[in-house]
Enzyme design. Structure first.
Site, PDB file in Angstrom:
ATOM      1  N   HIS A  60      -8.940  13.172  -7.151  1.00  0.00           N
ATOM      2  CA  HIS A  60      -8.209  12.379  -6.044  1.00  0.00           C
ATOM      3  C   HIS A  60      -6.934  13.017  -5.895  1.00  0.00           C
ATOM      4  CE1 HIS A  60      -6.965   8.058  -5.193  1.00  0.00           C
ATOM      5  NE2 HIS A  60      -6.039   8.821  -4.869  1.00  0.00           N
ATOM      6  N   GLN A 155      -5.714   3.985   4.914  1.00  0.00           N
ATOM      7  CA  GLN A 155      -4.248   3.643   4.593  1.00  0.00           C
ATOM      8  C   GLN A 155      -3.736   2.391   4.741  1.00  0.00           C
ATOM      9  OE1 GLN A 155      -2.022   6.520   3.217  1.00  0.00           O
ATOM     10  NE2 GLN A 155      -0.934   4.717   2.434  1.00  0.00           N
ATOM     11  N   HIS A 213      -9.027   2.928  -3.731  1.00  0.00           N
ATOM     12  CA  HIS A 213      -7.661   2.772  -4.099  1.00  0.00           C
ATOM     13  C   HIS A 213      -7.764   1.088  -4.333  1.00  0.00           C
ATOM     14  CE1 HIS A 213      -6.694   6.488  -2.497  1.00  0.00           C
ATOM     15  NE2 HIS A 213      -5.432   6.289  -2.712  1.00  0.00           N
TER      16      HIS A 213
HETATM   17 FE   FE2 Z   1      -4.345   8.000  -3.819  1.00  0.00          FE
END
Ligand code: FE2
Length: 415
Positions: A60, A155, A213
């Site tokens: 990661h 994101q 995530h």
């Molecule tokens: Fe991350």
């Protein structure tokens, strides 16, 4: 080079010789005694009784943001939120050439520390997906050093970002290996849940792995892990699914965790903890006592679930340090997670080798066995414990039978 003598293998008594040809391991043989190096044999390496292991795994990291700290401004508070502000400033300057240059330099740092398998998240909340295209090119260009998995990482969200679903689908069509997500960042809980259904369906349709995530917050009410696990259980996809961070689990109460763990075991998904990043970014709303902000690494491990450690960042707006050395992360993680008991020290490297390989679903592409790729490391110590205690390093890295890195360790000169 095509052979190593006097190698110690993890979990197996005695010394071994390992040979390879055409990039694949051809023999792993026990030795009755230490063997002398044949005179003038340039193609043989003497391991000197030190460990020889398959390469380290970095499961990661965000290579598209690496090596940007301080450009143009430093994150002075060190918080996640100022990191997002500083990244917005830097993101405005990003070009494909800049992305590729930083990614290649970072991969070199990883390879320098014995890492040959990498999973990088790449931000796909970007119209045009230029950064993703650049990273897909890096995946091919860097094959001599690492196998790189690319995660389509939203994101700024899937449901709460304009055209988020279309961008994710496009990223998979372009060749992303793994489908990502960020449910706790979506505007509402409902959006978080629907983002998980969307991304799991997308991965199932296209035969991709999943790495979300998930619950990267100290909020004990952030409970998307149970949703991800339940979808994975129903679809039978647990082995292909990874929950990264899950730091909220460090704030869940024990009664809820008791029930949650039953589901996690049924689902059988993988976990990745980024201990240096999480201890740095979490706990920021606490006074004292301050929470550590990590997931329950030893408890997951004891429950038989697959957990590994990762770096997350190298010198980016969220984390200003890092040099590619995953052994530094392992050292910190074992400290932070109360895992310095003797039994844990005996098998510490599991968390940066085999467990990472399982999360990345490397299967028979990983491990020191006849027929598998001749990818291996010579370490500077003869056991997991001694490698940690001495802050040891990878001395030689062999990839597809070719030496790609050698490290010369300096001598100590007294008085
Ligand atoms: Fe991350």
């Amino acid at each position: 080079m095509n052979r190593i003598l006097n190698a110690r293998l993890r979990g197996r008594p005695g010394l071994f010789s390992i040979a390879w040809a055409d990039g694949r391991i051809t023999a792993v043989q026990p030795q009755a005694d230490t063997l002398p190096l044949p005179p003038g044999a340039d193609d043989v390496l003497d391991a000197g009784g030190h460990l020889v292991i398959p390469p380290f795994v970095e499961p990661h990291i965000h290579l598209d943001a690496a090596l940007t700290a301080g450009e143009p401004n430093w994150n002075l508070s060190g918080t996640l939120f100022e990191g997002i502000e500083r990244w917005a400033e830097r993101k405005a300057l990003v070009t494909p050439a800049d992305t590729k240059d930083r990614a290649h330099r970072s991969i070199r740092m990883l390879a320098e520390h014995g890492i040959q398998h990498v999973r990088s998240h790449v931000d796909v909340t970007e119209p045009g997906l230029g950064t993703l295209q650049a990273m897909l090119e890096v995946r091919e260009e860097a094959r001599d050093l690492v196998d790189l998995q690319i995660v389509a990482f939203p994101q700024e969200g899937i449901e709460s970002f304009a055209n988020g679903r279309a961008l994710m689908s496009e990223a998979v069509a372009m060749g992303a290996d793994v489908v990502g997500g960020i449910p706790h960042f979506e505007n509402t809980r409902d959006q978080g849940v629907s983002s998980l259904h969307f991304l799991m369906d997308l991965a199932e349709r296209h035969g991709r792995l999943v790495d979300v995530h998930c619950d990267e917050t100290d909020d004990p009410n952030s409970r998307f892990l149970e949703v991800l696990a339940e979808i994975a259980r129903v679809k039978g996809m647990g082995a292909q699914v990874t929950a990264s961070h899950t730091t909220a689990m460090g704030s869940y109460d024990n009664a809820y965790c008791f029930k949650l763990f039953r589901l996690l075991k049924q689902a059988g998904l993988n976990f990745i903890s980024c201990p240096t990043e999480s201890i740095h970014l979490q706990g920021r709303f606490d006074s004292y006592p301050k929470r550590r902000g990590l997931t329950r690494v030893p408890e997951l491990d004891r429950a038989g679930l697959n957990v590994c450690f990762a770096q997350d960042s190298i010198v980016d707006p969220w984390y200003p340090l890092g040099n590619g050395n995953i052994l530094r992360i392992l050292d910190a993680g074992l400290h932070i997670c109360h895992m310095l008991g003797y039994d844990d020290l005996q098998r510490a490297l599991d968390f940066v080798t085999d467990h990472g390989a399982r999360a990345l679903a490397l299967g028979e592409r990983y491990g020191i066995e006849v027929g598998r790729p001749a990818n291996l490391l010579l370490l500077s110590a003869d056991s997991d414990y001694d490698l940690l205690r001495t802050q040891g390093q990878a001395l030689v890295s062999v990839r597809h039978g070719r030496v790609i890195m050698r490290r010369r360790v300096g001598d100590v000169l007294w008085g």
